[in-house]
Design a protein around this motif. Structure first.
Motif, PDB file in Angstrom:
ATOM      1  N   MET A  52       0.817  -1.209   0.000  1.00  0.00           N
ATOM      2  CA  MET A  52       0.000   0.000   0.000  1.00  0.00           C
ATOM      3  C   MET A  52       0.854   1.264   0.000  1.00  0.00           C
ATOM      4  O   MET A  52       0.618   2.196  -0.775  1.00  0.00           O
ATOM      5  CB  MET A  52      -0.916   0.026   1.222  1.00  0.00           C
ATOM      6  N   ALA A  53       1.829   1.337   0.893  1.00  0.00           N
ATOM      7  CA  ALA A  53       2.626   2.551   1.038  1.00  0.00           C
ATOM      8  C   ALA A  53       4.003   2.180   1.559  1.00  0.00           C
ATOM      9  O   ALA A  53       4.196   1.119   2.168  1.00  0.00           O
ATOM     10  CB  ALA A  53       1.945   3.539   1.975  1.00  0.00           C
ATOM     11  N   ARG A  54       4.958   3.087   1.329  1.00  0.00           N
ATOM     12  CA  ARG A  54       6.322   2.832   1.790  1.00  0.00           C
ATOM     13  C   ARG A  54       6.997   4.144   2.159  1.00  0.00           C
ATOM     14  O   ARG A  54       6.852   5.165   1.470  1.00  0.00           O
ATOM     15  CB  ARG A  54       7.133   2.126   0.712  1.00  0.00           C
ATOM     16  N   PHE A  55       7.753   4.082   3.260  1.00  0.00           N
ATOM     17  CA  PHE A  55       8.627   5.181   3.656  1.00  0.00           C
ATOM     18  C   PHE A  55      10.061   4.735   3.433  1.00  0.00           C
ATOM     19  O   PHE A  55      10.435   3.609   3.769  1.00  0.00           O
ATOM     20  CB  PHE A  55       8.442   5.544   5.135  1.00  0.00           C
ATOM     21  N   GLY A  60      12.485  10.376   2.328  1.00  0.00           N
ATOM     22  CA  GLY A  60      12.153  11.191   3.485  1.00  0.00           C
ATOM     23  C   GLY A  60      10.677  11.331   3.774  1.00  0.00           C
ATOM     24  O   GLY A  60      10.284  12.106   4.651  1.00  0.00           O
ATOM     25  N   LYS A  61       9.847  10.581   3.082  1.00  0.00           N
ATOM     26  CA  LYS A  61       8.405  10.635   3.334  1.00  0.00           C
ATOM     27  C   LYS A  61       7.758   9.358   2.818  1.00  0.00           C
ATOM     28  O   LYS A  61       8.414   8.521   2.167  1.00  0.00           O
ATOM     29  CB  LYS A  61       7.774  11.840   2.646  1.00  0.00           C
ATOM     30  N   PHE A  62       6.447   9.199   3.092  1.00  0.00           N
ATOM     31  CA  PHE A  62       5.693   8.035   2.615  1.00  0.00           C
ATOM     32  C   PHE A  62       5.243   8.267   1.174  1.00  0.00           C
ATOM     33  O   PHE A  62       4.910   9.391   0.775  1.00  0.00           O
ATOM     34  CB  PHE A  62       4.463   7.792   3.496  1.00  0.00           C
ATOM     35  N   VAL A  63       5.197   7.174   0.409  1.00  0.00           N
ATOM     36  CA  VAL A  63       4.688   7.185  -0.959  1.00  0.00           C
ATOM     37  C   VAL A  63       3.619   6.105  -1.061  1.00  0.00           C
ATOM     38  O   VAL A  63       3.845   4.958  -0.649  1.00  0.00           O
ATOM     39  CB  VAL A  63       5.810   6.918  -1.986  1.00  0.00           C
ATOM     40  N   GLY A  64       2.445   6.449  -1.587  1.00  0.00           N
ATOM     41  CA  GLY A  64       1.364   5.486  -1.734  1.00  0.00           C
ATOM     42  C   GLY A  64       1.423   4.770  -3.062  1.00  0.00           C
ATOM     43  O   GLY A  64       1.847   5.334  -4.072  1.00  0.00           O
ATOM     44  N   TYR A  68      -5.981   3.865  -1.683  1.00  0.00           N
ATOM     45  CA  TYR A  68      -6.001   3.947  -0.233  1.00  0.00           C
ATOM     46  C   TYR A  68      -4.605   4.224   0.309  1.00  0.00           C
ATOM     47  O   TYR A  68      -4.429   4.971   1.286  1.00  0.00           O
ATOM     48  CB  TYR A  68      -6.552   2.660   0.374  1.00  0.00           C
ATOM     49  N   GLY A  69      -3.585   3.627  -0.315  1.00  0.00           N
ATOM     50  CA  GLY A  69      -2.218   3.859   0.124  1.00  0.00           C
ATOM     51  C   GLY A  69      -1.815   5.320  -0.023  1.00  0.00           C
ATOM     52  O   GLY A  69      -1.105   5.868   0.829  1.00  0.00           O
ATOM     53  N   GLN A  70      -2.255   5.972  -1.098  1.00  0.00           N
ATOM     54  CA  GLN A  70      -1.963   7.397  -1.279  1.00  0.00           C
ATOM     55  C   GLN A  70      -2.641   8.238  -0.204  1.00  0.00           C
ATOM     56  O   GLN A  70      -2.062   9.194   0.328  1.00  0.00           O
ATOM     57  CB  GLN A  70      -2.408   7.845  -2.668  1.00  0.00           C
ATOM     58  N   TYR A  71      -3.901   7.866   0.116  1.00  0.00           N
ATOM     59  CA  TYR A  71      -4.632   8.563   1.181  1.00  0.00           C
ATOM     60  C   TYR A  71      -3.906   8.407   2.508  1.00  0.00           C
ATOM     61  O   TYR A  71      -3.715   9.380   3.250  1.00  0.00           O
ATOM     62  CB  TYR A  71      -6.054   8.012   1.283  1.00  0.00           C
ATOM     63  N   GLN A  72      -3.468   7.174   2.804  1.00  0.00           N
ATOM     64  CA  GLN A  72      -2.783   6.922   4.069  1.00  0.00           C
ATOM     65  C   GLN A  72      -1.423   7.616   4.101  1.00  0.00           C
ATOM     66  O   GLN A  72      -1.005   8.137   5.136  1.00  0.00           O
ATOM     67  CB  GLN A  72      -2.609   5.413   4.258  1.00  0.00           C
ATOM     68  N   ASP A  74      -0.550  10.392   2.569  1.00  0.00           N
ATOM     69  CA  ASP A  74      -0.773  11.820   2.813  1.00  0.00           C
ATOM     70  C   ASP A  74      -1.039  12.091   4.291  1.00  0.00           C
ATOM     71  O   ASP A  74      -0.548  13.080   4.856  1.00  0.00           O
ATOM     72  CB  ASP A  74      -1.945  12.332   1.971  1.00  0.00           C
ATOM     73  N   TYR A  75      -1.816  11.227   4.916  1.00  0.00           N
ATOM     74  CA  TYR A  75      -2.134  11.394   6.347  1.00  0.00           C
ATOM     75  C   TYR A  75      -0.858  11.303   7.179  1.00  0.00           C
ATOM     76  O   TYR A  75      -0.612  12.149   8.060  1.00  0.00           O
ATOM     77  CB  TYR A  75      -3.147  10.335   6.768  1.00  0.00           C
ATOM     78  N   TRP A  76      -0.037  10.272   6.944  1.00  0.00           N
ATOM     79  CA  TRP A  76       1.191  10.106   7.722  1.00  0.00           C
ATOM     80  C   TRP A  76       2.173  11.249   7.481  1.00  0.00           C
ATOM     81  O   TRP A  76       2.848  11.703   8.396  1.00  0.00           O
ATOM     82  CB  TRP A  76       1.852   8.771   7.386  1.00  0.00           C
ATOM     83  N   ASN A  77       2.265  11.709   6.235  1.00  0.00           N
ATOM     84  CA  ASN A  77       3.205  12.786   5.918  1.00  0.00           C
ATOM     85  C   ASN A  77       2.811  14.095   6.597  1.00  0.00           C
ATOM     86  O   ASN A  77       3.665  14.979   6.783  1.00  0.00           O
ATOM     87  CB  ASN A  77       3.289  12.992   4.402  1.00  0.00           C
TER      88      ASN A  77
END
Length: 249
Positions: A52-55, A60-64, A68-72, A74-77
């Motif tokens: 779904m997502a990876r940091f 230096g940040k999460f990529v979806g 849903y991974g992009q939404y998540q 953005d929330y974590w970032n």
């Protein structure tokens, strides 16, 4: 030899119900040396084996990787304290532990045995084949090559993969098909982290020591048998001289 990329992973799981859905994350330290510039920390978040997502510390940040991974991501970032904690994970997990692994584990290299021997070649190929077998080496990365009269051979060479023995050690077997030439010199060259310089093992076309020993033992037995037979014959002759032969009717 150049260092190969190594990886240490940590896994955490979240299960909604036994045998149902699965949510998990995988933390990794990828590195080629103990230097911080050669390390990367990453956290990959999966749902039912789907990424779904990876940091990653290099980004230096999460990529979806899906909607849903992009939404998540953005929330974590947008969670500054959480994102800062993720960015510090490289120093906390990788930079702290990797030098310890290098000094206590990865620096322990070994290579036990190298043998060069002749085997029957496959039908339809060259009339001769040599095998270079390397046993009980660690770490896994190794280079095995052949030289013929000082020149590296790049054709008619096949090799197995590094075969795990199940005890942290590996073995590898390299095959060279060739047509023998009078007076030539063929060598197997092994390069490994446990060696300061490449190990060169020359092929000795003379009879192997085991076969020489068998012939020597056989010859010794034959000579001993002849000596015992001769001694028995001489003894029989001497005993016969002292006998009086009586004719029978």
């Amino acid at each position: 030899m150049a260092s190969s990329a190594l990886r240490v992973s940590l896994l955490f799981l979240g299960l909604s119900a036994a045998g149902a859905f699965e949510h998990y994350g995988l933390r990794r330290c990828d590195f080629t040396s103990a230097e911080p510039k050669d390390m990367e920390y990453s956290l990959s978040v999966y749902y039912n084996k789907h990424l779904m997502a990876r940091f990653s510390s290099s980004v230096g940040k999460f990529v979806g990787y899906d909607k849903y991974g992009q939404y998540q991501a953005d929330y974590w970032n947008n969670q500054s304290s959480f994102l800062e904690a993720m960015r510090s994970s490289k120093q906390r997990l990788c930079q702290h532990n990797i030098p310890l692994w290098y000094s206590h584990i990865l620096s322990k290299s070994v290579l036990k045995d190298v043998f060069v021997y002749s085997v029957a070649p496959p039908a339809g190929g060259h009339p001769a084949m040599l095998v270079c077998s390397v046993y009980d080496f660690y770490p896994k990365k190794i280079k095995v090559s052949w030289r013929r009269d000082g020149q590296e051979v790049s054709h008619d060479v096949t090799s197995t993969d590094e075969l795990a023995d199940g005890d942290w050690f590996y073995q590898l077997h390299s095959h060279l098909e060739y047509t023998p030439r009078s007076g030539e010199k063929i060598s197997c060259v092994v390069e490994h982290a446990s060696l300061k310089t490449p190990l060169v093992k020359d092929w000795d076309p003379s009879m192997p020591e085991a076969e020489r020993n068998q012939i020597a033992i056989g010859a010794s037995g034959l000579i001993l048998g002849l000596i015992l037979s001769l001694a028995g014959f001489i003894y029989f002759q001497r005993k016969s001289r002292g006998r009086i032969l009586v004719p029978t009717n």
